[in-house]
Design a protein around this motif. Structure first.
Motif, PDB file in Angstrom:
ATOM      1  N   SER A  68       2.732  42.399  29.106  1.00 46.97           N
ATOM      2  CA  SER A  68       1.630  41.920  30.009  1.00 46.97           C
ATOM      3  C   SER A  68       2.262  40.666  30.850  1.00 46.97           C
ATOM      4  CB  SER A  68       0.497  41.705  29.498  1.00 46.97           C
ATOM      5  OG  SER A  68       0.094  40.515  28.577  1.00 46.97           O
ATOM      6  N   LEU A  88       4.966  41.611  33.256  1.00 55.04           N
ATOM      7  CA  LEU A  88       4.153  42.167  34.684  1.00 55.04           C
ATOM      8  C   LEU A  88       3.584  40.750  35.403  1.00 55.04           C
ATOM      9  CD1 LEU A  88       3.170  45.612  33.398  1.00 55.04           C
ATOM     10  CD2 LEU A  88       5.069  45.045  34.710  1.00 55.04           C
ATOM     11  N   ASN A 134       5.375  38.853  37.483  1.00 54.20           N
ATOM     12  CA  ASN A 134       5.577  39.619  38.924  1.00 54.20           C
ATOM     13  C   ASN A 134       4.466  40.195  39.578  1.00 54.20           C
ATOM     14  OD1 ASN A 134       8.679  40.224  39.002  1.00 54.20           O
ATOM     15  ND2 ASN A 134       8.289  40.412  36.910  1.00 54.20           N
ATOM     16  N   ILE A 180       1.585  41.725  38.954  1.00 55.42           N
ATOM     17  CA  ILE A 180       1.102  43.043  38.623  1.00 55.42           C
ATOM     18  C   ILE A 180       0.059  42.984  37.405  1.00 55.42           C
ATOM     19  CG2 ILE A 180       1.673  45.365  37.830  1.00 55.42           C
ATOM     20  CD1 ILE A 180       4.570  45.007  39.053  1.00 55.42           C
ATOM     21  N   ILE A 194      -2.910  44.502  34.994  1.00 54.55           N
ATOM     22  CA  ILE A 194      -2.874  45.592  34.113  1.00 54.55           C
ATOM     23  C   ILE A 194      -4.260  45.812  33.317  1.00 54.55           C
ATOM     24  CG2 ILE A 194      -0.425  45.369  33.285  1.00 54.55           C
ATOM     25  CD1 ILE A 194      -1.819  44.293  30.570  1.00 54.55           C
ATOM     26  N   VAL A 231      -1.708  50.301  35.409  1.00 54.07           N
ATOM     27  CA  VAL A 231      -1.475  49.496  36.529  1.00 54.07           C
ATOM     28  C   VAL A 231      -1.724  50.409  37.533  1.00 54.07           C
ATOM     29  CG1 VAL A 231       0.606  48.177  35.545  1.00 54.07           C
ATOM     30  CG2 VAL A 231       1.066  50.094  36.781  1.00 54.07           C
ATOM     31  N   ASN A 263       1.623  49.907  42.423  1.00 54.63           N
ATOM     32  CA  ASN A 263       2.616  49.072  41.456  1.00 54.63           C
ATOM     33  C   ASN A 263       3.188  49.799  40.483  1.00 54.63           C
ATOM     34  OD1 ASN A 263       1.583  46.797  43.146  1.00 54.63           O
ATOM     35  ND2 ASN A 263      -0.005  46.515  41.692  1.00 54.63           N
ATOM     36  N   ARG A 315       7.383  50.058  40.884  1.00 57.62           N
ATOM     37  CA  ARG A 315       7.734  48.660  40.409  1.00 57.62           C
ATOM     38  C   ARG A 315       7.606  48.058  39.198  1.00 57.62           C
ATOM     39  NH1 ARG A 315       6.215  43.019  42.024  1.00 57.62           N
ATOM     40  NH2 ARG A 315       4.101  43.742  42.500  1.00 57.62           N
ATOM     41  N   ALA A 316       6.249  48.319  38.585  1.00 55.11           N
ATOM     42  CA  ALA A 316       6.439  47.646  37.072  1.00 55.11           C
ATOM     43  C   ALA A 316       7.431  48.421  36.080  1.00 55.11           C
ATOM     44  CB  ALA A 316       4.904  47.969  36.667  1.00 55.11           C
ATOM     45  N   ILE A 348      10.801  46.886  36.926  1.00 57.80           N
ATOM     46  CA  ILE A 348      10.756  45.685  35.811  1.00 57.80           C
ATOM     47  C   ILE A 348      10.990  45.692  34.632  1.00 57.80           C
ATOM     48  CG2 ILE A 348       9.313  43.522  35.841  1.00 57.80           C
ATOM     49  CD1 ILE A 348       8.426  43.889  38.663  1.00 57.80           C
ATOM     50  N   LEU A 349      10.069  46.464  34.199  1.00 60.52           N
ATOM     51  CA  LEU A 349      10.436  46.538  32.594  1.00 60.52           C
ATOM     52  C   LEU A 349      11.588  47.166  32.298  1.00 60.52           C
ATOM     53  CD1 LEU A 349       6.766  47.918  31.824  1.00 60.52           C
ATOM     54  CD2 LEU A 349       7.709  45.612  31.223  1.00 60.52           C
TER      55      LEU A 349
END
Length: 121
Positions: free
Chosen positions: A78, A81, A84, A86, A88, A101, A105, A108-109, A112-113
């Motif tokens: 979390s 995210l 960034n 985002i 949750i 999410v 998003n 993109r999530a 990023i992860l």
């Protein structure tokens, strides 16, 4: 750590009674308190008698069974995210944690992860 995508669109909603929920569905979470009954379910299987509803969620979960002595797993996910921007919605089972999410998003999530060392399938 490995994450697995859910292949469905999800809805977060409230119902007046547990009898409004089809308990034979394959996937759902129910949270009941003194004030409300909340449900996370596949969008196409949302109960008819919702008192509030928000569609447009997608989700993933941490694969395997998490030991209760492990700390900071959900916090780390979390936090990445949140950094960034985002948001949750998290729910947990006995075995693992699920993170939802908003649909816009989702990709993109996951990207990023993955950049932060998570394996996603």
């Amino acid at each position: 750590m490995k994450l697995k995508k859910l292949d469905c669109k999800l809805t977060v909603c409230k119902v007046a009674s547990v009898s409004d929920i089809n308990l034979s569905d394959d996937f759902y979470f129910i949270g009941r308190t003194y004030e409300e009954i909340s449900v996370v379910c596949e969008t196409g299987k949302t109960p008819n008698n919702t008192t509030a509803r928000e569609d447009g969620w997608k989700g993933f979960y941490i694969t395997g069974t998490l030991d209760f002595s492990l700390t900071g797993i959900l916090s780390e996910l979390s936090g990445i995210l949140a950094e960034n921007k985002i948001g949750i919605f998290a729910v947990s089972t006995y075995n693992t944690d699920y993170i939802l999410v908003k649909e816009e998003n989702f990709e993109r999530a996951l990207s990023i992860l993955a950049e932060n060392g998570y394996t996603i399938s």
